[in-house]
Design a protein around this motif. Structure first.
Motif, PDB file in Angstrom:
ATOM      1  N   LYS A 153       0.890  -1.283   0.188  1.00  0.00           N
ATOM      2  CA  LYS A 153      -0.064   0.188   0.087  1.00  0.00           C
ATOM      3  C   LYS A 153       0.959   1.232   0.093  1.00  0.00           C
ATOM      4  O   LYS A 153       0.540   2.281  -0.728  1.00  0.00           O
ATOM      5  CB  LYS A 153      -1.111  -0.028   1.234  1.00  0.00           C
ATOM      6  CG  LYS A 153      -2.045   1.297   1.283  1.00  0.00           C
ATOM      7  CD  LYS A 153      -2.793   1.018   2.599  1.00  0.00           C
ATOM      8  CE  LYS A 153      -3.870   0.021   2.348  1.00  0.00           C
ATOM      9  NZ  LYS A 153      -5.009   0.200   3.159  1.00  0.00           N
ATOM     10  N   ILE A 154       1.915   1.446   0.787  1.00  0.00           N
ATOM     11  CA  ILE A 154       2.786   2.436   0.696  1.00  0.00           C
ATOM     12  C   ILE A 154       4.153   2.271  -0.181  1.00  0.00           C
ATOM     13  O   ILE A 154       4.852   3.215   0.113  1.00  0.00           O
ATOM     14  CB  ILE A 154       3.429   2.517   2.078  1.00  0.00           C
ATOM     15  CG1 ILE A 154       4.243   1.469   2.862  1.00  0.00           C
ATOM     16  CG2 ILE A 154       2.082   2.923   3.071  1.00  0.00           C
ATOM     17  CD1 ILE A 154       4.877   1.780   4.155  1.00  0.00           C
ATOM     18  N   ASN A 155       3.870   1.277  -0.940  1.00  0.00           N
ATOM     19  CA  ASN A 155       5.217   1.171  -1.817  1.00  0.00           C
ATOM     20  C   ASN A 155       6.535   0.985  -1.228  1.00  0.00           C
ATOM     21  O   ASN A 155       7.385   1.753  -1.581  1.00  0.00           O
ATOM     22  CB  ASN A 155       5.053   2.158  -2.865  1.00  0.00           C
ATOM     23  CG  ASN A 155       5.964   1.990  -4.294  1.00  0.00           C
ATOM     24  OD1 ASN A 155       6.282   0.714  -4.516  1.00  0.00           O
ATOM     25  ND2 ASN A 155       6.466   2.847  -4.840  1.00  0.00           N
ATOM     26  N   ARG A 190       9.976   8.367   1.919  1.00  0.00           N
ATOM     27  CA  ARG A 190       8.616   9.222   2.056  1.00  0.00           C
ATOM     28  C   ARG A 190       7.906   8.771   3.585  1.00  0.00           C
ATOM     29  O   ARG A 190       8.143   7.595   3.787  1.00  0.00           O
ATOM     30  CB  ARG A 190       7.611   8.687   1.045  1.00  0.00           C
ATOM     31  CG  ARG A 190       8.385   9.014  -0.306  1.00  0.00           C
ATOM     32  CD  ARG A 190       7.481   8.566  -1.502  1.00  0.00           C
ATOM     33  NE  ARG A 190       7.021   7.165  -1.278  1.00  0.00           N
ATOM     34  CZ  ARG A 190       7.590   5.958  -1.524  1.00  0.00           C
ATOM     35  NH1 ARG A 190       9.014   6.177  -1.963  1.00  0.00           N
ATOM     36  NH2 ARG A 190       7.125   4.790  -1.196  1.00  0.00           N
ATOM     37  N   HIS A 191       7.279   9.895   4.064  1.00  0.00           N
ATOM     38  CA  HIS A 191       6.770   9.771   5.172  1.00  0.00           C
ATOM     39  C   HIS A 191       5.459   9.018   4.929  1.00  0.00           C
ATOM     40  O   HIS A 191       4.402   9.305   4.266  1.00  0.00           O
ATOM     41  CB  HIS A 191       6.615  10.862   5.926  1.00  0.00           C
ATOM     42  CG  HIS A 191       6.053  10.794   7.414  1.00  0.00           C
ATOM     43  ND1 HIS A 191       4.721  10.309   7.843  1.00  0.00           N
ATOM     44  CD2 HIS A 191       6.490  11.345   8.499  1.00  0.00           C
ATOM     45  CE1 HIS A 191       4.507  10.206   9.146  1.00  0.00           C
ATOM     46  NE2 HIS A 191       5.630  10.895   9.456  1.00  0.00           N
ATOM     47  N   LEU A 229      -0.105   8.779   2.539  1.00  0.00           N
ATOM     48  CA  LEU A 229      -1.464   8.310   2.355  1.00  0.00           C
ATOM     49  C   LEU A 229      -2.354   9.582   2.483  1.00  0.00           C
ATOM     50  O   LEU A 229      -3.553   9.385   1.960  1.00  0.00           O
ATOM     51  CB  LEU A 229      -1.750   7.297   3.739  1.00  0.00           C
ATOM     52  CG  LEU A 229      -0.869   6.055   3.421  1.00  0.00           C
ATOM     53  CD1 LEU A 229      -1.213   5.136   4.605  1.00  0.00           C
ATOM     54  CD2 LEU A 229      -1.313   5.113   2.169  1.00  0.00           C
ATOM     55  N   ALA A 230      -2.170  10.389   3.494  1.00  0.00           N
ATOM     56  CA  ALA A 230      -3.176  11.628   3.776  1.00  0.00           C
ATOM     57  C   ALA A 230      -3.269  12.511   2.635  1.00  0.00           C
ATOM     58  O   ALA A 230      -4.226  12.805   2.111  1.00  0.00           O
ATOM     59  CB  ALA A 230      -2.891  12.394   5.032  1.00  0.00           C
ATOM     60  N   ILE A 262       3.447  13.357  -2.620  1.00  0.00           N
ATOM     61  CA  ILE A 262       4.352  13.781  -1.807  1.00  0.00           C
ATOM     62  C   ILE A 262       5.668  14.024  -2.212  1.00  0.00           C
ATOM     63  O   ILE A 262       5.978  13.614  -3.362  1.00  0.00           O
ATOM     64  CB  ILE A 262       4.587  12.733  -0.685  1.00  0.00           C
ATOM     65  CG1 ILE A 262       5.229  13.398   0.857  1.00  0.00           C
ATOM     66  CG2 ILE A 262       5.221  11.737  -1.019  1.00  0.00           C
ATOM     67  CD1 ILE A 262       5.255  12.113   1.828  1.00  0.00           C
ATOM     68  N   VAL A 263       6.650  15.007  -1.694  1.00  0.00           N
ATOM     69  CA  VAL A 263       8.038  15.240  -2.356  1.00  0.00           C
ATOM     70  C   VAL A 263       9.022  14.510  -1.646  1.00  0.00           C
ATOM     71  O   VAL A 263       9.153  14.284  -0.500  1.00  0.00           O
ATOM     72  CB  VAL A 263       8.408  16.768  -1.941  1.00  0.00           C
ATOM     73  CG1 VAL A 263       9.664  17.089  -2.636  1.00  0.00           C
ATOM     74  CG2 VAL A 263       7.527  17.712  -2.604  1.00  0.00           C
TER      75      VAL A 263
END
Length: 795
Positions: A290-292, A310-311, A316-317, A325-326
């Motif tokens: 899901k978060i790769n 990535r956080h 996800l948010a 996200i950057v």
């Protein structure tokens, strides 16, 4: 060592645990999530990461792995261990589902175990399990969790007898109810029902003495009583006795089955742990997908070498809001262990620090992390953080005092195996003193060889990081022109707070800003201005570099395509020339032979004039044979049916060969449908054909429609002249014209139909309106034909 005690809450790891629990399919897996803990054991963390990575590969591959019924068997095993106790049928059904999942897991790893060696090692937990127990339970418990009729011979006899008695009871009840209704004893619209588990008949209260039987209940109003007829009483009692017998037999069967299960309890406990582990590892793998997330390389050397980090919670948010996200690139090693990040407020300093802290903690808990696959990392024994306000009223600690307590712990216990994170280092007291204390603590931590990330606004800490080995500056990039953060970390240079620029942009007066600059000091203002200028140039050249890189990539692509096309054309050209030369040589050789033979024959025979003419004629015939052939496509012969043309028949127009369906016949005129178009024609212009002939004709038309695109492009004209043609005659012409234009990629076409009575124009435009390829149509300019010409724009 971890510090402080609420570390997991501060770095949002508790939210990660909650997300993991949502991926679990059973309380077993959730229980393992609660036991997730920080570790610095290299072998154990490597094993946990390998397990999760292998399961991630299972999910990606699409292989069928059990996804449900990871049942916690422990409560049932606890009940079954007592002698004389037995599990009921619902509990055995749960045990059966769990064993079926275990069997599916075993089957999977027997088939694919070589591909997933780390996961296969967990099979040791189920090696002692007796799968014959599953077969024994399946013989007793069916798919719905009920005792099978054939679980024992006695049970089958009892249940057959129950079915027989229930059928007999139903017949008696229906007969009695019918008689009671005929006598008017029952209320209107009443029916046989059940009370206290027995079949009863609704009877009006005033008639209850007129029917012999036992009253079981009455309605809320008391107007209706529910009676069991006397004839049914014995049958109901018999059924009740049979049900008691059935219950005793079921208990006997379940007790025997529990006795069969009891020796396997130790093995089943281990099997339950295996189920929990599988559910837990599967949940970690699903979350990683899901978060790769991936498994970075673990190295013994202390380092953080992450790219595109990535956080996960932030990503996800943002994804839920349709944003992206950057990614973050961070590189810490022996000579650059402590990163001092500076930059403006809301520029991303704290997010960067928390991203690194959370990912490092996740890694040391055996979770895959969202970084690039080529990333490398290592493990640390100590994990310290100082994030947020730890003001404590009970201990009378101020915000700054709480920070100093953390720094005391850091300096006492930090070493080369420590990673630490300090947000807004030195704030909370007077800047001059806070900066000096922060500088001395940073030097002490650097001397102890600790790794970590520190965020600050203090200029003395930026200068300190620039002068001391082990420390390194980092800046959060900022778009000075638009006063917007770019959320990009750049390691190697300090960042400006851009306080003066932001104040000026907001509209603070020049006098106030001038006074502030004087207070700051010219040297500090010049230093900050240099940082701002450097940031501007960095942004400018970064944008230029992106443009040049994109253009270079496009140029390389086009150059590659050009070279491949050129090579293909050259090879094709050479092949065609070679083939043409070969064919020409063959023709020349054959022609020369024929001519020489003819001349030789004339000379040898000294032929007369007539003979010479004959030979010349043969030579001309030969010339005809070597001429290129013109291929002519023959239309298939159409067999015309006899008989009267009627509604629903298929016909063909004699003059242009169009196929149509007859909609209506009116005297000598016929309304026909050609595709989606309707037209009226004279009856004598039509000939009737069969359904089979329609299919042949359509197939023939389809075969004639194949053509060479290049040749069509050369021959195709975007202008179509329909003047002088009849309405129904132009339909296939327009259809072909639009189709070919669309296939050749043209956008603008021109159809000349003249003005006249407007019939041809109306037919043309009605057809164009039905064609999906047509985007719009309009009249030509008045000077170039006006309404006599239709301009067509294709999609």
């Amino acid at each position: 060592m971890l510090y402080p005690s609420n570390l997991e809450q501060k770095i949002n790891f508790l939210k990660i645990k909650d997300l993991l629990k949502t991926e679990c399919s059973s309380p077993l897996g959730m229980g393992y999530v609660d036991r997730v803990a920080f570790s610095s054991d290299h072998n154990m963390i490597g094993k946990l990461l390998d397990q999760t990575e292998e399961f991630r590969q299972i999910l990606i591959s699409g292989e069928s792995f059990p996804a449900s019924n990871f049942t916690d068997l422990n409560p049932y095993l606890e009940k079954a261990k007592l002698e004389g106790a037995f599990l009921d049928q619902d509990e055995f059904h749960e045990v059966k589902l769990g064993l079926q999942t275990l069997k599916s897991c075993l089957t999977f790893f027997q088939k694919f175990g070589d591909q997933y060696p780390t996961l296969s090692q967990l099979l040791g937990l189920v090696m002692e399990l007796d799968l014959g127990l599953l077969k024994a339970i399946e013989l007793i418990i069916d798919e719905k969790g009920k005792i099978r009729n054939n679980a024992s011979r006695d049970l089958q006899l009892i249940r057959n007898q129950i079915v027989y008695e229930e059928g007999r009871l139903r017949k008696v009840m229906e007969r009695v109810f019918k008689e009671a209704r005929a006598k008017g004893l029952t209320p209107e619209d009443s029916a046989i029902t059940i009370r206290s588990g027995r079949l009863v008949i609704p009877v009006a209260a005033e008639n209850k003495r007129k029917l012999r039987g036992f009253i079981h209940d009455e309605s809320a109003t008391g107007q209706t009583v529910f009676m069991e007829p006397e004839e049914a009483l014995d049958i109901n009692n018999e059924i009740r006795d049979l049900e008691y017998m059935e219950r005793r037999e079921i208990i006997k069967i379940l007790t025997q089955l529990t006795d069969r299960l009891r020796p396997s309890i130790p093995a089943l406990r281990k099997a339950t742990n295996f189920l929990g582990l599988m559910d837990f590892i599967r949940a970690k793998a699903k979350f990683a997908v899901k978060i790769n997330a991936v498994r970075p390389d673990l190295v013994k050397e202390r380092m953080l070498n992450w790219t595109k980090a990535r956080h996960p919670i932030l990503e996800l948010a943002l994804k839920a809001q349709g944003k992206s996200i950057v990614p973050l690139d961070i590189h810490l090693s022996g000579h650059n262990r402590l990163l001092v990040i500076s930059g403006p407020n809301a520029g991303g300093k704290s997010v960067t620090l928390k991203t690194v802290a959370l990912l490092q903690y996740m890694l040391q808990c055996g979770l895959l992390i969202p970084v690039s696959p080529d990333s490398k990392g290592s493990l640390f024994d100590n994990f310290f953080i100082d994030i947020g306000d730890e003001q404590n009223l009970e201990n009378d600690l101020s915000t700054y005092s709480s920070h100093l307590m953390s720094m005391k712990h850091f300096t006492q216990f930090a070493n080369k195996k420590t990673i630490l994170f300090i947000d807004e280092f030195g704030t909370g007291t007077e800047p001059q003193f806070g900066g000096a204390i922060a500088e001395s603590i940073l030097l002490a931590l650097n001397k102890q060889g600790a790794f970590g990330v520190v965020t600050t606004h203090y200029g003395n800490l930026k200068q300190l990081a620039n002068k001391n080995q082990g420390l390194v500056n980092g800046a959060m990039r900022y778009d000075v022109d638009r006063l917007e953060p770019m959320y990009q970390l750049e390691i190697g240079k300090p960042g400006s707070s851009f306080a003066l620029e932001i104040a000026s942009k907001i509209g603070i007066s020049k006098d106030i800003l001038g006074y502030a600059k004087n207070q700051i000091g010219e040297e500090r203002v010049r230093y900050d201005r240099l940082l701002t200028q450097l940031e501007n140039e960095k942004n400018k050249y970064s944008n230029l570099l992106k443009e040049i890189t994109a253009k270079e990539k496009l140029l390389q692509t086009r150059l590659k395509e050009y070279n491949e096309l050129k090579e293909t054309l050259e090879l094709t050209k050479k092949r065609y020339i070679q083939e043409a030369k070969q064919e020409a040589k063959s023709l020349l050789d054959e022609t020369n032979k024929k001519i020489e033979a003819t001349i030789r024959e004339i000379r040898e025979e000294k032929a007369e004039k007539e003979a010479t003419k004959k030979l010349r004629k043969e030579l001309e015939s030969f010339k005809e044979t070597v001429k290129p052939e013109k291929i002519k496509v023959r239309d298939p012969e159409v067999v015309v049916l006899g008989g009267k043309i009627e509604h629903g028949d298929w016909v063909r127009l004699k003059d242009n060969g169009a196929i149509a369906e007859v909609l209506q016949v009116r005297n000598k005129e016929v309304e026909i449908s050609i595709g989606e178009l309707k037209s009226t024609v004279k009856l004598n212009r039509l000939e009737k054909i069969s359904q089979t002939q329609v299919k042949k004709e359509k197939k023939a038309m389809a075969s004639r429609s194949g053509y060479n695109t290049n040749a069509k492009m050369m021959d195709f004209s975007p202008n179509l002249d329909l003047r002088g043609k009849r309405g129904e005659e132009v339909l296939p012409i327009i259809q072909t014209f639009i189709d070919e234009g669309y296939m050749l990629g043209l956008k603008d076409l021109r159809i000349v139909h003249g003005k006249g009575d407007g019939i041809l124009r109306e037919v043309t435009r009605n057809l164009l309106r039905t064609m999906p390829a047509v985007k719009k149509m309009e009249d030509e300019h008045a000077d170039r034909g006006g309404a006599g010409v239709t301009l067509v724009t294709l999609k």
